[in-house]
Design a protein around this motif. Structure first.
Motif, PDB file in Angstrom:
ATOM      1  N   GLN A 252       0.857  -1.181   0.000  1.00 35.78           N
ATOM      2  CA  GLN A 252       0.000   0.000   0.000  1.00 35.78           C
ATOM      3  C   GLN A 252       0.898   1.238   0.000  1.00 35.78           C
ATOM      4  O   GLN A 252       1.780   1.359   0.862  1.00 35.78           O
TER       5      GLN A 252
ATOM      6  N   GLU B 286       3.833   0.303   2.455  1.00 41.27           N
ATOM      7  CA  GLU B 286       3.817  -0.646   3.568  1.00 41.27           C
ATOM      8  C   GLU B 286       3.531  -2.036   3.018  1.00 41.27           C
ATOM      9  O   GLU B 286       2.622  -2.227   2.201  1.00 41.27           O
TER      10      GLU B 286
ATOM     11  N   ILE C 140       0.802  -8.466   4.690  1.00 42.16           N
ATOM     12  CA  ILE C 140       0.782  -9.887   4.318  1.00 42.16           C
ATOM     13  C   ILE C 140      -0.629 -10.354   3.984  1.00 42.16           C
ATOM     14  O   ILE C 140      -1.614  -9.865   4.563  1.00 42.16           O
ATOM     15  N   ARG C 141      -0.747 -11.275   3.058  1.00 35.01           N
ATOM     16  CA  ARG C 141      -1.996 -11.949   2.731  1.00 35.01           C
ATOM     17  C   ARG C 141      -1.724 -13.449   2.713  1.00 35.01           C
ATOM     18  O   ARG C 141      -0.617 -13.876   2.380  1.00 35.01           O
TER      19      ARG C 141
ATOM     20  N   PRO D 246      -4.694 -10.482   7.350  1.00 34.42           N
ATOM     21  CA  PRO D 246      -3.826 -10.750   8.511  1.00 34.42           C
ATOM     22  C   PRO D 246      -4.556 -10.663   9.853  1.00 34.42           C
ATOM     23  O   PRO D 246      -4.185 -11.363  10.782  1.00 34.42           O
TER      24      PRO D 246
ATOM     25  N   ASN E 163       5.888  -4.776   8.963  1.00 40.28           N
ATOM     26  CA  ASN E 163       5.353  -4.834  10.330  1.00 40.28           C
ATOM     27  C   ASN E 163       6.081  -5.919  11.111  1.00 40.28           C
ATOM     28  O   ASN E 163       6.247  -7.035  10.624  1.00 40.28           O
TER      29      ASN E 163
ATOM     30  N   SER F 230       6.068  -7.832  14.875  1.00 46.71           N
ATOM     31  CA  SER F 230       5.333  -8.012  16.140  1.00 46.71           C
ATOM     32  C   SER F 230       6.294  -7.981  17.320  1.00 46.71           C
ATOM     33  O   SER F 230       7.436  -8.419  17.190  1.00 46.71           O
TER      34      SER F 230
ATOM     35  N   ASP G  93       3.754   2.389  14.922  1.00 50.34           N
ATOM     36  CA  ASP G  93       2.478   2.079  14.280  1.00 50.34           C
ATOM     37  C   ASP G  93       1.321   2.390  15.225  1.00 50.34           C
ATOM     38  O   ASP G  93       1.501   2.386  16.451  1.00 50.34           O
ATOM     39  N   ASP G  94       0.148   2.613  14.676  1.00 53.13           N
ATOM     40  CA  ASP G  94      -1.100   2.752  15.452  1.00 53.13           C
ATOM     41  C   ASP G  94      -0.959   3.764  16.588  1.00 53.13           C
ATOM     42  O   ASP G  94      -1.497   3.549  17.680  1.00 53.13           O
TER      43      ASP G  94
ATOM     44  N   GLN H 107      -5.601   4.879  12.318  1.00 49.97           N
ATOM     45  CA  GLN H 107      -6.684   5.241  11.402  1.00 49.97           C
ATOM     46  C   GLN H 107      -7.960   5.664  12.121  1.00 49.97           C
ATOM     47  O   GLN H 107      -8.769   6.392  11.557  1.00 49.97           O
TER      48      GLN H 107
ATOM     49  N   GLU I 112      -9.328   8.166   3.881  1.00 51.76           N
ATOM     50  CA  GLU I 112     -10.335   7.664   2.954  1.00 51.76           C
ATOM     51  C   GLU I 112     -11.006   8.773   2.145  1.00 51.76           C
ATOM     52  O   GLU I 112     -11.589   8.508   1.099  1.00 51.76           O
TER      53      GLU I 112
ATOM     54  N   TYR J 234      -7.165   4.221   1.580  1.00 50.05           N
ATOM     55  CA  TYR J 234      -7.892   3.803   0.383  1.00 50.05           C
ATOM     56  C   TYR J 234      -8.033   4.943  -0.618  1.00 50.05           C
ATOM     57  O   TYR J 234      -8.167   4.715  -1.815  1.00 50.05           O
TER      58      TYR J 234
ATOM     59  N   PRO K 190      -4.207  -1.764  -0.603  1.00 47.78           N
ATOM     60  CA  PRO K 190      -3.043  -2.645  -0.741  1.00 47.78           C
ATOM     61  C   PRO K 190      -3.192  -3.511  -1.990  1.00 47.78           C
ATOM     62  O   PRO K 190      -4.290  -3.975  -2.273  1.00 47.78           O
TER      63      PRO K 190
HETATM   64  P1  C2E Z   1      -1.655  -2.027  10.189  1.00 50.72           P
HETATM   65  O1  C2E Z   1      -0.198  -2.157  10.312  1.00 50.72           O
HETATM   66  O2  C2E Z   1      -2.313  -0.934  10.944  1.00 50.72           O
HETATM   67  O3  C2E Z   1      -1.969  -1.922   8.655  1.00 50.72           O
HETATM   68  C1  C2E Z   1      -2.907  -1.071   8.127  1.00 50.72           C
HETATM   69  C2  C2E Z   1      -4.194  -1.768   7.910  1.00 50.72           C
HETATM   70  O4  C2E Z   1      -5.159  -0.840   7.554  1.00 50.72           O
HETATM   71  C3  C2E Z   1      -4.109  -2.768   6.752  1.00 50.72           C
HETATM   72  O5  C2E Z   1      -4.975  -3.846   7.044  1.00 50.72           O
HETATM   73  C4  C2E Z   1      -4.679  -1.958   5.612  1.00 50.72           C
HETATM   74  O6  C2E Z   1      -5.241  -2.746   4.579  1.00 50.72           O
HETATM   75  C5  C2E Z   1      -5.734  -1.166   6.299  1.00 50.72           C
HETATM   76  N1  C2E Z   1      -6.028   0.069   5.624  1.00 50.72           N
HETATM   77  C6  C2E Z   1      -5.201   0.803   4.866  1.00 50.72           C
HETATM   78  N2  C2E Z   1      -5.828   1.923   4.415  1.00 50.72           N
HETATM   79  C7  C2E Z   1      -7.077   1.892   4.924  1.00 50.72           C
HETATM   80  C8  C2E Z   1      -8.203   2.762   4.818  1.00 50.72           C
HETATM   81  O7  C2E Z   1      -8.190   3.799   4.161  1.00 50.72           O
HETATM   82  N3  C2E Z   1      -9.325   2.413   5.483  1.00 50.72           N
HETATM   83  C9  C2E Z   1      -9.402   1.272   6.218  1.00 50.72           C
HETATM   84  N4  C2E Z   1     -10.534   0.985   6.839  1.00 50.72           N
HETATM   85  N5  C2E Z   1      -8.360   0.416   6.341  1.00 50.72           N
HETATM   86  C10 C2E Z   1      -7.207   0.731   5.696  1.00 50.72           C
HETATM   87  P2  C2E Z   1      -4.523  -5.298   6.800  1.00 50.72           P
HETATM   88  O8  C2E Z   1      -3.713  -5.409   5.578  1.00 50.72           O
HETATM   89  O9  C2E Z   1      -5.753  -6.134   6.928  1.00 50.72           O
HETATM   90  O10 C2E Z   1      -3.571  -5.553   8.005  1.00 50.72           O
HETATM   91  C11 C2E Z   1      -4.066  -5.577   9.279  1.00 50.72           C
HETATM   92  C12 C2E Z   1      -2.983  -5.618  10.289  1.00 50.72           C
HETATM   93  O11 C2E Z   1      -2.269  -6.833  10.226  1.00 50.72           O
HETATM   94  C13 C2E Z   1      -1.925  -4.568  10.089  1.00 50.72           C
HETATM   95  O12 C2E Z   1      -2.387  -3.387  10.632  1.00 50.72           O
HETATM   96  C14 C2E Z   1      -0.764  -5.135  10.833  1.00 50.72           C
HETATM   97  O13 C2E Z   1      -0.881  -4.845  12.198  1.00 50.72           O
HETATM   98  C15 C2E Z   1      -0.957  -6.601  10.627  1.00 50.72           C
HETATM   99  N6  C2E Z   1      -0.042  -7.074   9.601  1.00 50.72           N
HETATM  100  C16 C2E Z   1      -0.136  -7.001   8.259  1.00 50.72           C
HETATM  101  N7  C2E Z   1       0.930  -7.546   7.674  1.00 50.72           N
HETATM  102  C17 C2E Z   1       1.740  -7.961   8.655  1.00 50.72           C
HETATM  103  C18 C2E Z   1       3.014  -8.614   8.703  1.00 50.72           C
HETATM  104  O14 C2E Z   1       3.655  -8.903   7.689  1.00 50.72           O
HETATM  105  N8  C2E Z   1       3.539  -8.881   9.929  1.00 50.72           N
HETATM  106  C19 C2E Z   1       2.874  -8.551  11.070  1.00 50.72           C
HETATM  107  N9  C2E Z   1       3.442  -8.846  12.224  1.00 50.72           N
HETATM  108  N10 C2E Z   1       1.686  -7.950  11.070  1.00 50.72           N
HETATM  109  C20 C2E Z   1       1.130  -7.641   9.865  1.00 50.72           C
END
Ligand code: C2E
Ligand code: CA
Ligand code: CA
Length: 766
Positions: free
Chosen positions: A527, A541, A544-545, A556, A600, A602, A662-663, A686, A722, A741, A746
């Motif tokens: 993304q 960023e 992972i899927r 994830p 990311n 953990s 993050d966050d 977010q 958004e 978005y 992504p």
């Molecule tokens: P995150 O690090 O906070 O990643 C951002 C999440 O917000 C991503 O969800 C992304 O798709 C979503 N997002 C981005 N833009 C927007 C938007 O405009 N609106 C909304 N509603 N959502 C948006 P995703 O890809 O489902 O990932 C969720 C979480 O999973 C990530 O939150 C991160 O904490 C974790 N994650 C993802 N990939 C990895 C990884 O490779 N390793 C680890 N440890 N955690 C991961």
């Protein structure tokens, strides 16, 4: 004439012998033969001179012993003081001491194994403690010589005497009397004294509690066990009021097909003796000590001791006190958690069984609360174990304050507690208690002058409405707790049958996740992170899927937490980094050398940080500059970082890797302490971005965060952008980057590269 006869001389060969000399010669020959005979006999039988006396083994028995130096014994571990396990899993008890004595006599090794009702007869040769004279296991035969005989006594609460004195069984008619449910005399009392109202208990504790509350008039129990409990527990309100005509024994049982062993043991036990005082004294229950008629003797003994020397007396006294204290500690350790002093799992199990029996009698349900602290692991990993321990201790105290004194609160595991509630009016009562606990845990914890914030998730289940199986009860409460976590934590949830499927799914998920690692079913999506000032994209960023062979693409959020709990995240994280390295090289050659990918990581990945440290070498061997990678961590990791976290971060920083938080805004939200780690970026969560309205609270907060971050030399990325309105507002606050978005979702790597070129083309057209 006789003299003549004695003096008469014989000539044998060349020797001259008188009759007297001949008789002496014959006698000597006779004794020599006797000695030789007994010597040959001694070669076959075995005489053992032990501390307890002599044991003679037959040749068969001796041979059996020689061939079987390790003898397996099934030992119970919750039967104090007969046989039990103390906290360090050390076996203790009277029967264990008898085994030790037998092992000293015969010089064999007894290998203890945990006793269970359905123990396989082939795994053990002996069961060490059988009460009464029947053994449930048909393959075993009880030893004829018990090592313990004891009488049953009547115990009362001395503070609650209501005029009528209880000294014998006849005084108990129409009285409420507790008796051990599975013991040998419950039936006998019921038959011989039908007028007594019996309450069956599982453990002595329950009877004492009923006595204390005045719910029962007396308790009939095994004198050895109860006297021991009274000393260990210092139950001063309990008094031995009289004796019963009932008695019983504890014996060992030997496997039926081992007659030699049975007879060896029998001989050993006989020589050591039933109720061996030396052994019983270790358990402070030498019989003479508590019988009142022995008092004069005790006085005489005391006077003798004084006469013999006050020093010896004092020494003995202090040893006895030490011994008593040690016994108390052992008992406590076996039943209570060392950290919180709450009942442990062992005691919880028996309390649950008691509560279930009571519920069956009174037809009232029991509520079970499974409490798990949210984010505790995080505090523990980052702030350190000693802080974690103190937090658990305080949380335990808070939970205990929320329940009634007769409810059981136990520590179930690390950050898990269990509450058993009986006698409640309706479900609302359980809800109320749960809410009270949630509110208490939510209050800040002050530890070492620092404030910590956690919450709890509670799962509830009701016996017998949900299930009547005690094991299933715990598991249902656990599943309900999981549901509470899933629904956002800091809440309670009642068990529903549908949750069972969820927990099965969870197990399947863990298995599938192992496959996913083995068969490389993951993919990295990217993304873009856009500079709000220049509209350029030089960052992305990696997200992972999981391309599941049956379920399709999985996000994830559905598997990262499970991966963290199971430790699989370490391997997944390694895969992510390698893939990101591969992709960044393509981005450098095809798009821009300044491109940076954020991955990311953990907190769990920092625990055993070798894998993370190896990233340094990987970067070097792939020829990728450190600054091309940014690691996204959450702020909790830095709040009380361990040395390993600090060292890992600084090692990676040395090779140029950058870091972002993050966050931001969802946790402790303190920027100042981030400064000492030289963090490059802060990512505003977010949830803030999405609530942005001109001049609302979130807007003021965002603006403040941005300005503060800038002062500390950090750049700010707003997540979840958004709408144009959000982006404009962020731009007006001088936020550096936007991700969301509105810019792009992504995307798989190839689509992402296409997107980058389209963006560039558009920009050059404008
Ligand atoms: P995150 O690090 O906070 O990643 C951002 C999440 O917000 C991503 O969800 C992304 O798709 C979503 N997002 C981005 N833009 C927007 C938007 O405009 N609106 C909304 N509603 N959502 C948006 P995703 O890809 O489902 O990932 C969720 C979480 O999973 C990530 O939150 C991160 O904490 C974790 N994650 C993802 N990939 C990895 C990884 O490779 N390793 C680890 N440890 N955690 C991961
Ligand atoms: Ca992230
Ligand atoms: Ca985030």
């Amino acid at each position: 004439m006789i003299k003549k006869l004695f003096n008469k001389q014989f000539v044998i060969n060349r020797y001259r012998l008188s009759v007297s000399q001949l008789i002496i010669f014959l006698l000597l020959t006779f004794f020599a033969c006797l000695i030789m005979l007994s010597a040959t006999k001694a070669e076959d039988t075995l005489r053992i001179n032990s501390h307890y006396g002599q044991v003679i083994l037959t040749p068969n028995e001796a041979a059996w012993l020689k061939n079987n130096q390790n003898i397996h014994v099934a030992v119970k571990h919750g039967w104090m003081p007969i046989e039990f396990k103390s906290e360090g899993s050390k076996l203790r008890g009277i029967s264990v001491d008898y085994l030790q004595a037998l092992s000293n006599v015969f010089n064999v090794n007894f290998v203890p194994l945990d006793y269970s009702e359905n123990i396989s007869p082939f795994s053990v040769e002996i069961i060490s403690g059988i009460t009464g004279n029947s053994v449930k296991h048909q393959e075993f035969r009880i030893q004829p010589y018990p090592f313990l005989t004891y009488q049953f006594a009547i115990y009362v609460n001395k503070n609650l005497k209501d005029g009528q004195k209880i000294v014998s069984m006849d005084d108990l008619n129409d009285k409420r009397v507790a008796v051990f449910k599975n013991g040998p005399i419950a039936k006998q009392i019921a038959e011989s004294y039908p007028e007594i109202k019996l309450l069956y208990v599982d453990i002595a504790d329950e009877a004492f509690e009923e006595l204390r509350l005045g719910h029962i008039d007396a308790y009939i129990g095994n004198q050895i066990i109860i006297d021991y409990h009274l000393i260990v527990h210092r139950l001063n309100f309990v008094e031995k009021a009289g004796m019963t005509p009932f008695s019983s024994t504890v014996s060992m049982a030997v496997r039926d097909d081992l007659p030699e062993l049975a007879s060896i043991l029998n001989k050993g036990l006989q020589v050591i003796g039933t109720n061996n005082q030396e052994i019983l004294e270790n358990w402070n229950i030498s019989e003479s000590k508590y019988d009142r008629w022995m008092l004069p003797i005790v006085i005489v003994v005391c006077i003798t001791l004084i006469w013999a020397g006050i020093r010896i007396f004092r020494l003995k006294q202090s040893m006895r006190i030490q011994n008593q204290a040690a016994q108390k500690t052992i008992w406590h350790q076996a039943n209570y958690d060392y950290l919180t002093d709450l009942p442990n799992r062992h005691l919880l199990d028996s309390r649950l069984k008691q509560a279930m029996d009571k519920a069956d009698q009174s037809l009232s349900p029991i509520g079970i609360l499974f409490i798990d602290l949210d984010n505790f692991k995080h505090v523990n990993d980052t702030a350190g174990h000693s802080i974690g321990d103190m937090l658990i201790k305080e949380a335990a105290a808070r939970v205990t304050r929320c329940v009634r004194s007769y409810d059981t609160t136990a520590r179930f595991g690390g950050d898990e507690f269990m509450v058993i509630m009986s006698d409640f009016d309706n479900e609302q009562a359980l809800e109320k208690t749960s809410q009270k606990i949630l509110a208490e845990i939510q209050k800040p914890f002050e530890i070492d002058g620092e404030l910590f914030y956690i919450s709890a998730s509670i799962g509830l289940t009701i016996y017998p409405n949900d299930t009547s199986n005690p094991e299933a009860l715990f598991s249902y409460a656990d599943q309900a707790m999981y549901e509470a976590k899933k629904l956002g934590r800091n809440r309670f949830q009642f068990f529903k049958a549908s949750m069972q499927f969820d927990s099965i799914n969870r197990l399947a998920l863990i298995n599938d996740l192992r496959d996913a690692i083995a068969y490389r079913q993951f993919e990295l999506y990217y993304q873009p992170i856009m500079s709000l000032g220049t509209q350029q994209v030089l960052k992305a960023e990696a997200l992972i899927r999981w391309n599941h062979p049956i379920k399709g693409m999985i996000n994830p959020l559905e598997f990262i937490s499970v991966a963290e709990e199971t430790g699989l995240i370490d391997e997944i994280g390694t895969w992510v980094f390698n893939q990101a390295l591969h992709d960044i090289k393509l981005l450098h050659t095809q798009y821009s050398l300044d491109f940076q990918i954020s991955v990311n990581v953990s907190p769990h990945q920092f625990i055993e940080s070798e894998r993370l440290l190896a990233w340094k070498d990987l970067l070097a061997s792939e020829g990728v500059e450190g600054r091309s990678i940014c690691i996204e961590i959450t702020e909790g990791l830095l709040l009380h970082p361990s040395m390993s976290v600090v060292n890992t971060i600084s090692a990676l920083r040395e090779s140029g890797v950058q870091f972002s938080i993050d966050d931001f805004g969802t946790g402790y939200s303190a920027l100042a302490y981030l400064n000492k780690f030289e963090i490059e970026y802060v990512k505003i969560d977010q949830s803030f971005t999405q609530n942005l309205q001109p001049n609302n609270y979130d807007a003021i907060l965002c603006e403040a965060i941005i300005s503060m971050a800038h002062k500390l030399g950090m750049k700010v990325i707003a997540e979840g952008v958004e709408t144009e309105a959000q982006q404009n507002l962020l731009n007006s606050f001088e936020c550096d980057y936007g991700q969301g978005y509105l810019i792009a979702r992504p995307k798989p790597f190839t689509e992402f590269i296409q997107f980058l070129f389209e963006m560039r083309n558009q920009q050059s057209l404008n």
